[in-house]
Scaffold this motif. Structure first.
Motif, PDB file in Angstrom:
ATOM      1  N   MET A  17       0.822  -1.213   0.000  1.00  0.00           N
ATOM      2  CA  MET A  17       0.000   0.000   0.000  1.00  0.00           C
ATOM      3  C   MET A  17       0.854   1.260   0.000  1.00  0.00           C
ATOM      4  SD  MET A  17      -3.167  -0.823  -0.272  1.00  0.00           S
ATOM      5  CE  MET A  17      -2.867  -2.381  -1.072  1.00  0.00           C
ATOM      6  N   VAL A  18       2.075   1.174   0.539  1.00  0.00           N
ATOM      7  CA  VAL A  18       2.990   2.312   0.503  1.00  0.00           C
ATOM      8  C   VAL A  18       3.361   2.628  -0.953  1.00  0.00           C
ATOM      9  CG1 VAL A  18       5.306   3.125   1.158  1.00  0.00           C
ATOM     10  CG2 VAL A  18       3.883   1.898   2.817  1.00  0.00           C
ATOM     11  N   VAL A  19       3.585   1.595  -1.754  1.00  0.00           N
ATOM     12  CA  VAL A  19       3.905   1.775  -3.175  1.00  0.00           C
ATOM     13  C   VAL A  19       2.697   2.344  -3.915  1.00  0.00           C
ATOM     14  CG1 VAL A  19       4.564   0.602  -5.318  1.00  0.00           C
ATOM     15  CG2 VAL A  19       5.638  -0.050  -3.147  1.00  0.00           C
ATOM     16  N   ILE A  20       1.515   1.783  -3.652  1.00  0.00           N
ATOM     17  CA  ILE A  20       0.280   2.276  -4.280  1.00  0.00           C
ATOM     18  C   ILE A  20       0.076   3.754  -3.912  1.00  0.00           C
ATOM     19  CG2 ILE A  20      -2.248   2.042  -4.314  1.00  0.00           C
ATOM     20  CD1 ILE A  20      -1.058  -0.378  -5.644  1.00  0.00           C
ATOM     21  N   ALA A  21       0.294   4.095  -2.643  1.00  0.00           N
ATOM     22  CA  ALA A  21       0.136   5.484  -2.189  1.00  0.00           C
ATOM     23  C   ALA A  21       1.072   6.417  -2.949  1.00  0.00           C
ATOM     24  CB  ALA A  21       0.392   5.581  -0.685  1.00  0.00           C
ATOM     25  N   ALA A  22       2.318   5.997  -3.161  1.00  0.00           N
ATOM     26  CA  ALA A  22       3.278   6.829  -3.887  1.00  0.00           C
ATOM     27  C   ALA A  22       2.824   7.065  -5.324  1.00  0.00           C
ATOM     28  CB  ALA A  22       4.660   6.184  -3.862  1.00  0.00           C
ATOM     29  N   CYS A  23       2.274   6.049  -5.944  1.00  0.00           N
ATOM     30  CA  CYS A  23       1.805   6.184  -7.329  1.00  0.00           C
ATOM     31  C   CYS A  23       0.576   7.078  -7.433  1.00  0.00           C
ATOM     32  CB  CYS A  23       1.484   4.812  -7.913  1.00  0.00           C
ATOM     33  SG  CYS A  23       2.927   3.772  -8.127  1.00  0.00           S
ATOM     34  N   LEU A  24      -0.262   7.070  -6.400  1.00  0.00           N
ATOM     35  CA  LEU A  24      -1.510   7.838  -6.430  1.00  0.00           C
ATOM     36  C   LEU A  24      -1.410   9.208  -5.777  1.00  0.00           C
ATOM     37  CD1 LEU A  24      -4.134   5.046  -5.689  1.00  0.00           C
ATOM     38  CD2 LEU A  24      -3.704   6.212  -7.866  1.00  0.00           C
ATOM     39  N   GLN A  25      -0.255   9.536  -5.189  1.00  0.00           N
ATOM     40  CA  GLN A  25      -0.120  10.841  -4.542  1.00  0.00           C
ATOM     41  C   GLN A  25      -0.463  11.948  -5.520  1.00  0.00           C
ATOM     42  OE1 GLN A  25       3.716  11.671  -2.830  1.00  0.00           O
ATOM     43  NE2 GLN A  25       3.180  13.780  -2.375  1.00  0.00           N
ATOM     44  N   ASP A  26      -1.314  12.870  -5.076  1.00  0.00           N
ATOM     45  CA  ASP A  26      -1.743  14.035  -5.860  1.00  0.00           C
ATOM     46  C   ASP A  26      -2.669  13.690  -7.022  1.00  0.00           C
ATOM     47  OD1 ASP A  26      -0.417  16.152  -4.383  1.00  0.00           O
ATOM     48  OD2 ASP A  26       1.437  15.206  -5.077  1.00  0.00           O
ATOM     49  N   ALA A  27      -3.245  12.503  -7.005  1.00  0.00           N
ATOM     50  CA  ALA A  27      -4.249  12.167  -8.022  1.00  0.00           C
ATOM     51  C   ALA A  27      -5.485  13.022  -7.790  1.00  0.00           C
ATOM     52  CB  ALA A  27      -4.615  10.688  -7.944  1.00  0.00           C
ATOM     53  N   VAL A  28      -6.137  13.391  -8.868  1.00  0.00           N
ATOM     54  CA  VAL A  28      -7.399  14.122  -8.811  1.00  0.00           C
ATOM     55  C   VAL A  28      -8.508  13.101  -9.010  1.00  0.00           C
ATOM     56  CG1 VAL A  28      -8.789  15.909  -9.918  1.00  0.00           C
ATOM     57  CG2 VAL A  28      -6.314  16.225  -9.678  1.00  0.00           C
ATOM     58  N   VAL A  29      -9.466  13.088  -8.063  1.00  0.00           N
ATOM     59  CA  VAL A  29     -10.534  12.088  -8.075  1.00  0.00           C
ATOM     60  C   VAL A  29     -11.887  12.797  -8.072  1.00  0.00           C
ATOM     61  CG1 VAL A  29     -11.518  10.093  -6.893  1.00  0.00           C
ATOM     62  CG2 VAL A  29      -9.046  10.506  -6.776  1.00  0.00           C
ATOM     63  N   PRO A  30     -12.626  12.732  -9.185  1.00  0.00           N
ATOM     64  CA  PRO A  30     -13.972  13.304  -9.177  1.00  0.00           C
ATOM     65  C   PRO A  30     -14.879  12.502  -8.239  1.00  0.00           C
ATOM     66  CG  PRO A  30     -13.181  12.965 -11.432  1.00  0.00           C
ATOM     67  CD  PRO A  30     -12.227  12.255 -10.511  1.00  0.00           C
ATOM     68  N   VAL A  31     -15.642  13.197  -7.397  1.00  0.00           N
ATOM     69  CA  VAL A  31     -16.553  12.518  -6.473  1.00  0.00           C
ATOM     70  C   VAL A  31     -17.493  11.600  -7.245  1.00  0.00           C
ATOM     71  CG1 VAL A  31     -18.429  12.864  -4.804  1.00  0.00           C
ATOM     72  CG2 VAL A  31     -16.364  14.276  -4.682  1.00  0.00           C
ATOM     73  N   ASN A 102      -8.446  15.993  -4.157  1.00  0.00           N
ATOM     74  CA  ASN A 102      -7.006  15.843  -4.374  1.00  0.00           C
ATOM     75  C   ASN A 102      -6.480  14.845  -3.352  1.00  0.00           C
ATOM     76  OD1 ASN A 102      -4.299  16.073  -4.849  1.00  0.00           O
ATOM     77  ND2 ASN A 102      -4.142  18.224  -4.329  1.00  0.00           N
ATOM     78  N   LEU A 103      -6.098  13.659  -3.833  1.00  0.00           N
ATOM     79  CA  LEU A 103      -5.619  12.591  -2.956  1.00  0.00           C
ATOM     80  C   LEU A 103      -4.194  12.896  -2.486  1.00  0.00           C
ATOM     81  CD1 LEU A 103      -6.205   9.815  -1.689  1.00  0.00           C
ATOM     82  CD2 LEU A 103      -5.194   8.795  -3.731  1.00  0.00           C
ATOM     83  N   LEU A 104      -4.023  13.027  -1.177  1.00  0.00           N
ATOM     84  CA  LEU A 104      -2.699  13.285  -0.619  1.00  0.00           C
ATOM     85  C   LEU A 104      -1.948  11.984  -0.369  1.00  0.00           C
ATOM     86  CD1 LEU A 104      -3.660  16.099   1.910  1.00  0.00           C
ATOM     87  CD2 LEU A 104      -2.750  16.341  -0.418  1.00  0.00           C
ATOM     88  N   THR A 105      -2.647  11.007   0.220  1.00  0.00           N
ATOM     89  CA  THR A 105      -2.015   9.717   0.495  1.00  0.00           C
ATOM     90  C   THR A 105      -3.079   8.689   0.839  1.00  0.00           C
ATOM     91  OG1 THR A 105      -0.187   8.642   1.672  1.00  0.00           O
ATOM     92  CG2 THR A 105      -1.650  10.052   2.980  1.00  0.00           C
ATOM     93  N   LEU A 106      -2.646   7.456   0.960  1.00  0.00           N
ATOM     94  CA  LEU A 106      -3.495   6.418   1.540  1.00  0.00           C
ATOM     95  C   LEU A 106      -2.635   5.619   2.495  1.00  0.00           C
ATOM     96  CD1 LEU A 106      -3.138   3.287   0.208  1.00  0.00           C
ATOM     97  CD2 LEU A 106      -4.022   4.490  -1.748  1.00  0.00           C
ATOM     98  N   VAL A 107      -3.292   5.161   3.560  1.00  0.00           N
ATOM     99  CA  VAL A 107      -2.570   4.472   4.627  1.00  0.00           C
ATOM    100  C   VAL A 107      -3.346   3.228   5.014  1.00  0.00           C
ATOM    101  CG1 VAL A 107      -1.683   4.655   6.983  1.00  0.00           C
ATOM    102  CG2 VAL A 107      -1.705   6.683   5.508  1.00  0.00           C
ATOM    103  N   ALA A 108      -2.657   2.086   5.036  1.00  0.00           N
ATOM    104  CA  ALA A 108      -3.266   0.825   5.481  1.00  0.00           C
ATOM    105  C   ALA A 108      -2.792   0.545   6.896  1.00  0.00           C
ATOM    106  CB  ALA A 108      -2.867  -0.315   4.554  1.00  0.00           C
ATOM    107  N   THR A 109      -3.740   0.223   7.777  1.00  0.00           N
ATOM    108  CA  THR A 109      -3.398  -0.095   9.161  1.00  0.00           C
ATOM    109  C   THR A 109      -4.173  -1.316   9.621  1.00  0.00           C
ATOM    110  OG1 THR A 109      -5.068   1.439   9.983  1.00  0.00           O
ATOM    111  CG2 THR A 109      -2.831   2.273   9.831  1.00  0.00           C
ATOM    112  N   GLU A 110      -3.623  -1.978  10.611  1.00  0.00           N
ATOM    113  CA  GLU A 110      -4.300  -3.121  11.214  1.00  0.00           C
ATOM    114  C   GLU A 110      -4.216  -2.971  12.724  1.00  0.00           C
ATOM    115  OE1 GLU A 110      -4.274  -7.976  11.272  1.00  0.00           O
ATOM    116  OE2 GLU A 110      -3.260  -6.916   9.659  1.00  0.00           O
ATOM    117  N   GLU A 111      -5.370  -3.047  13.376  1.00  0.00           N
ATOM    118  CA  GLU A 111      -5.436  -2.949  14.836  1.00  0.00           C
ATOM    119  C   GLU A 111      -6.405  -3.990  15.349  1.00  0.00           C
ATOM    120  OE1 GLU A 111      -6.714   1.002  15.710  1.00  0.00           O
ATOM    121  OE2 GLU A 111      -4.788   1.895  15.229  1.00  0.00           O
ATOM    122  N   GLN A 112      -5.998  -4.751  16.317  1.00  0.00           N
ATOM    123  CA  GLN A 112      -6.849  -5.742  16.970  1.00  0.00           C
ATOM    124  C   GLN A 112      -7.583  -6.629  15.956  1.00  0.00           C
ATOM    125  OE1 GLN A 112      -9.281  -3.210  19.375  1.00  0.00           O
ATOM    126  NE2 GLN A 112      -7.609  -2.696  20.758  1.00  0.00           N
ATOM    127  N   GLY A 113      -6.858  -7.076  14.937  1.00  0.00           N
ATOM    128  CA  GLY A 113      -7.412  -7.992  13.947  1.00  0.00           C
ATOM    129  C   GLY A 113      -8.289  -7.351  12.891  1.00  0.00           C
TER     130      GLY A 113
END
Length: 157
Positions: A17-31, A102-113
């Protein structure tokens, strides 16, 4: 325009997801190009969006285009599978239908399963995906188009 080789990536864990985030940084996404396709009780759904991705990979070490003097954007389909729930923050799908995010980043996290992916947009807007596990497919389509605008982020100092 540069030699164009479309990106086609798959991410299946937090590191991917870190790689995906780098590729998508600053992407413009129409709602209007954001869709959640709910699943069933036994099969989770999909979250799909079409982004106008800035082609960071075309920049050289000096952050200038490798060829020519123009930057490029390309349409990119992004699908997150295994989605149980989607939560929007600062986004109203009906009222903001014509808005561009304007997509700044995406972050994947895991907590308590439990896993989640947070898509963080400018203007204090966000989308949280509650997922079984990170599972994302990204694919460019169509031809890139030139832009003179390069996203810039001021450095706090």
């Amino acid at each position: 325009m540069t030699d164009f080789r479309p990106l086609k990536l798959r991410g299946e864990d937090a590191e991917d997801m870190v790689v995906i985030a780098a590729c998508l940084q600053d992407a413009v996404v129409p709602v209007e190009d954001i869709v959640f396709r709910p699943g069933s009780e036994h099969a989770p759904g999909e979250f799909v969006m079409v982004a106008q991705r800035f082609r960071w990979e075309m920049l050289g070490p000096d952050e200038k285009p490798v060829e020519g003097d123009r930057y490029e954007r390309v349409l990119c389909g992004v699908t997150f599978s295994g989605v149980h729930r989607v939560r929007l923050s600062g986004i109203d799908r009906r009222r903001d239908r014509d808005e561009l995010l304007n997509l700044l980043t995406l972050v994947a996290t895991e907590e308590q399963g439990a896993s989640r992916i947070d898509l963080v947009f400018a203007g204090n807007k966000a989308i949280r995906l509650e997922v079984a596990r990170p599972d994302c497919a990204l694919e460019d389509y169509g031809q890139p188009w030139p832009t003179i605008f390069r996203p810039r982020h001021p450095v706090a100092g």
